[in-house]
Design an enzyme around this catalytic site. Structure first.
Site, PDB file in Angstrom:
ATOM      1  N   ASP A 110     -10.329   1.254  -5.182  1.00 19.51           N
ATOM      2  CA  ASP A 110     -11.470   0.593  -5.797  1.00 19.51           C
ATOM      3  C   ASP A 110     -11.329   0.562  -7.315  1.00 19.51           C
ATOM      4  O   ASP A 110     -10.923   1.540  -7.936  1.00 19.51           O
ATOM      5  CB  ASP A 110     -12.747   1.354  -5.414  1.00 19.51           C
TER       6      ASP A 110
ATOM      7  N   GLU B 171      -7.640  -3.150  -5.757  1.00 21.60           N
ATOM      8  CA  GLU B 171      -8.669  -4.119  -6.104  1.00 21.60           C
ATOM      9  C   GLU B 171      -8.644  -4.250  -7.624  1.00 21.60           C
ATOM     10  O   GLU B 171      -9.128  -3.393  -8.349  1.00 21.60           O
ATOM     11  CB  GLU B 171     -10.065  -3.659  -5.653  1.00 21.60           C
TER      12      GLU B 171
END
Length: 677
Positions: free
Chosen positions: A436, A465
């Site tokens: 993340d 990400e």
């Protein structure tokens, strides 16, 4: 070993965070510059364990880290500022939000006004349009020939460059962590040679290609095979296999193995990913004892759909937000989902069906409800105060005015130790991490994490990400990248804001911004952060976009519910109202990709000449030794005809099984895949 890691390549104007690996927060560490270019006056803070290295001159630096066990050296190759790649991840303080609360590294994680073209990707390729083009690319391979390790570079100019390939320069650096007799290392153009007898147990070689900028570095590893007396065997084979688990099997007395550490795991190249929003996917199951049991009941459905890999949104103890990204305990499973035993039982059940499982790893921040933050907030005397970034107004550093999280300060060794221990714990359970906000964590910390997990499992997957994507993140950090450029382009095409031809531009942009050819990309239409594609763009467009996921180069990802026409982003899935026609469309696309090597990782992508009466349709070819296929997509309502000229095509669509021959070309409703004759 607390060595700070691999050699670093950078340019004047960039900055990189250096730190001891596997740190002991109670130990003393100090840094100094051992050697530097004549023009440099750089000094490092000797009393700081984590330093920001910001070179002031081009050349080769050697820095030293005094650690409790030994003094380590690290080579940093610095190029002139004119070589600075556009959109470099290191053009700001990597992983720091800054006093404004916004990243100085990669820009917004939710770009607005995205154009879908190269200049909008975050790579700033428009700014790089100077001189002879953009970033080159490089690949390293190695063999052992007559007892000599031969490392060969394959540099390639940027497709927008007018530089001849033969004019590219390659620079090699041998890893400081390996026992190698420097005097025995010889370089000649694109080749490095070193006798195996001059190598200890391992040789790691890193290199970049140089044109007007430097490429994303690549690396190759040669490991010698130990013999019974505790020494190492001499290699006498002509070549070494490149499978990390294999050794040369020639008739010589010994062998070595060669691996390419920046290649994605073999299994990850062929899967279909599936994201599960854990608090909505199976919330209709009132009989299950916990969420993981309810999810386990859905595995047979997912197996029948053709799913190979599951990404679950965060499963750790968190605050009130159901998405789970505001974590209050990095070591415990969320009580409302079940126990750790329940989670591991779910993972085992997925493995029994041949599915991999990805853990959603959050390393940038904690929730403000985390007990460490609560102790530190407005309390400079707290032992956790230095764990967090703080603004001048006493509030924590964060991004985008997110009010429930606080950014960790990765310069603190206690923070690193806390997060590394969590990484170790969950890496034992799962097959990979979906990382993340990867852009908000120091890149050298990701390099450490990669080496850490790969040392135990070379096939462990790291998926970033990073919005927008960053080519440098394939330098010993991540195996696979969110293809954010394609995502936004598919949205624009679906809305009718851009012609479908932009999709082909988005694929080619990967190379234009400097991603190496071996990088893998995750293709997606939607996720838990985004409006459903079918809602924003329409049903006809959604069917064509699904076709794009399974025909374009990359690894397709389906967000739970996407395949049944779900319209709510994070709502409980409307299983009772599932659209069978859409699900069957996805089932067939998954099946076709699985059966067609040209559509997978090893298949190449080729633009072709075509004509159609709408700018909402495109055609391209995927090639493989096992066969080539014409792929066509139509985002417009109703069928259209695509004329591919003299291209010899078998007009039998392998998706539908029907003939799509039409007067003047091929009939395309949404997606067509036809073998080339």
């Amino acid at each position: 070993m607390q060595h700070p890691g691999p050699p670093q390549f950078m340019a004047v104007g960039e900055s990189v965070q250096l730190a001891p690996r596997d740190p002991d927060p109670d130990a003393d560490y100090s840094w100094r510059v051992r050697s530097a270019p004549v023009a440099s006056s750089l000094e490092l803070d000797e009393d700081t364990a984590v330093v920001q290295f910001t070179p002031d001159a081009a050349g080769r630096y050697v820095v030293e880290l005094d650690a409790p066990d030994v003094t380590y050296t690290l080579t940093v190759r610095v190029f002139p500022g004119s070589y600075l790649p556009a959109g470099s991840a290191r053009s700001g303080a990597s992983g720091m939000s800054g006093m404004s609360g916004y990243s100085g590294q990669s820009g917004s994680a939710r770009p607005t006004g995205f154009s879908g073209g190269a200049s909008g990707s975050g790579s700033a390729i428009g700014d790089a349009d100077r001189g002879r083009g953009g970033r080159p690319r490089i690949r390293l391979d190695a063999t052992v020939e007559d007892g000599v390790v031969v490392v060969r570079a394959d540099p390639q100019p940027n497709p927008d460059s007018d530089t001849d390939r033969d004019d590219l320069v390659v620079e090699f650096v041998v890893d400081d962590r390996d026992e190698v007799d420097d005097a025995a290392v010889e370089t000649d153009g694109w080749e490095l040679r070193v006798p195996l007898s001059a190598v200890g147990d391992r040789l790691r070689v890193h290199a970049v290609a140089l044109d007007e900028t430097y490429s994303v570095p690549d690396a190759v590893t040669v490991e010698r095979e130990a013999v019974a007396d505790g020494g190492f065997a001499e290699a006498e084979t002509e070549a070494v296999q490149t499978d990390v688990t294999s050794h040369a099997d020639g008739s010589g007395a010994g062998s070595a193995s060669v691996s390419r550490p920046n290649d994605p795991p073999q299994w990850s190249r062929e899967v279909t990913l599936y994201e599960i929003y854990v608090r909505g996917y199976a919330s209709d199951d009132e009989d299950a004892d916990n969420t993981f049991e309810a999810l386990e009941k859905r595995l047979d459905y997912l197996e029948s759909l053709g799913i190979d890999c599951l990404w679950l949104t965060p499963v750790l103890q968190n605050d009130h937000a159901p998405h789970g990204y505001n974590i209050v305990d990095f070591y415990s499973i969320a009580e409302d989902l079940g126990t750790r035993e329940d989670y591991e039982r779910f993972v085992e059940a997925a493995h029994d069906r041949g599915m991999k499982v990805l853990f959603d790893l959050v390393l940038n921040h904690s929730a403000r409800d985390h007990p460490f933050f609560e102790d530190a907030y407005k309390n400079p005397d707290s032992e956790y105060y230095d764990w967090y970034e703080w603004r001048e107004d006493g509030e924590p550093g964060t991004y985008f005015d997110w009010e429930y999280i606080a950014n960790f300060d990765h310069r603190n060794l206690d923070v690193r130790r806390y997060l590394l221990d969590a990484v170790d714990m969950w890496a034992e359970v799962v097959d990979g991490f979906r990382c993340d906000m990867a852009w908000a964590v120091p890149d050298t910390f990701w390099q450490e994490i990669r080496d850490r997990v790969k040392a135990k499992d070379p096939e462990f997957l790291l998926l970033d990400e990073t919005i927008p994507y960053i080519a440098d993140f394939h330098e010993g950090m991540f195996d696979m990248h969110f293809d954010t450029t394609l995502y936004f382009t598919l949205r624009q095409v679906g809305r009718g804001d851009e012609p479908a031809e932009r999709i082909l531009d988005a694929i080619e942009q990967r190379t234009q911004v400097g991603f190496p050819d071996h990088a893998a990309f995750m293709l997606y239409l939607e996720n838990h952060d985004e409006t459903r594609y079918i809602v924003e763009c329409g049903e006809d467009e959604a069917l064509a976009a699904a076709g794009a996921l399974f025909t374009l180069p990359g690894v397709p990802m389906v967000y739970g519910g996407q395949e049944i026409g779900q319209r709510g982003r994070r709502d409980a899935l409307a299983w009772d109202h599932a659209r069978d026609d859409i699900r069957e469309h996805y089932e067939r696309l998954i099946e076709v990709r699985d059966e067609t090597p040209a559509l997978r990782y090893d298949g190449t992508f080729r633009r072709i000449d075509y004509e159609t009466d709408t700018d909402r349709a495109i055609a391209f070819v995927r090639d493989h030794d096992d066969g080539s296929y014409l792929c066509a997509l139509n985002f417009a309502p109703g069928a259209t005809t695509v004329d591919v000229g003299d291209l010899a095509v078998d007009a039998t669509d392998v998706v539908s099984g029907d003939s799509v021959a039409a007067e003047g070309g091929i009939r395309v409703d949404d997606v067509v895949v036809c073998p080339l004759a």
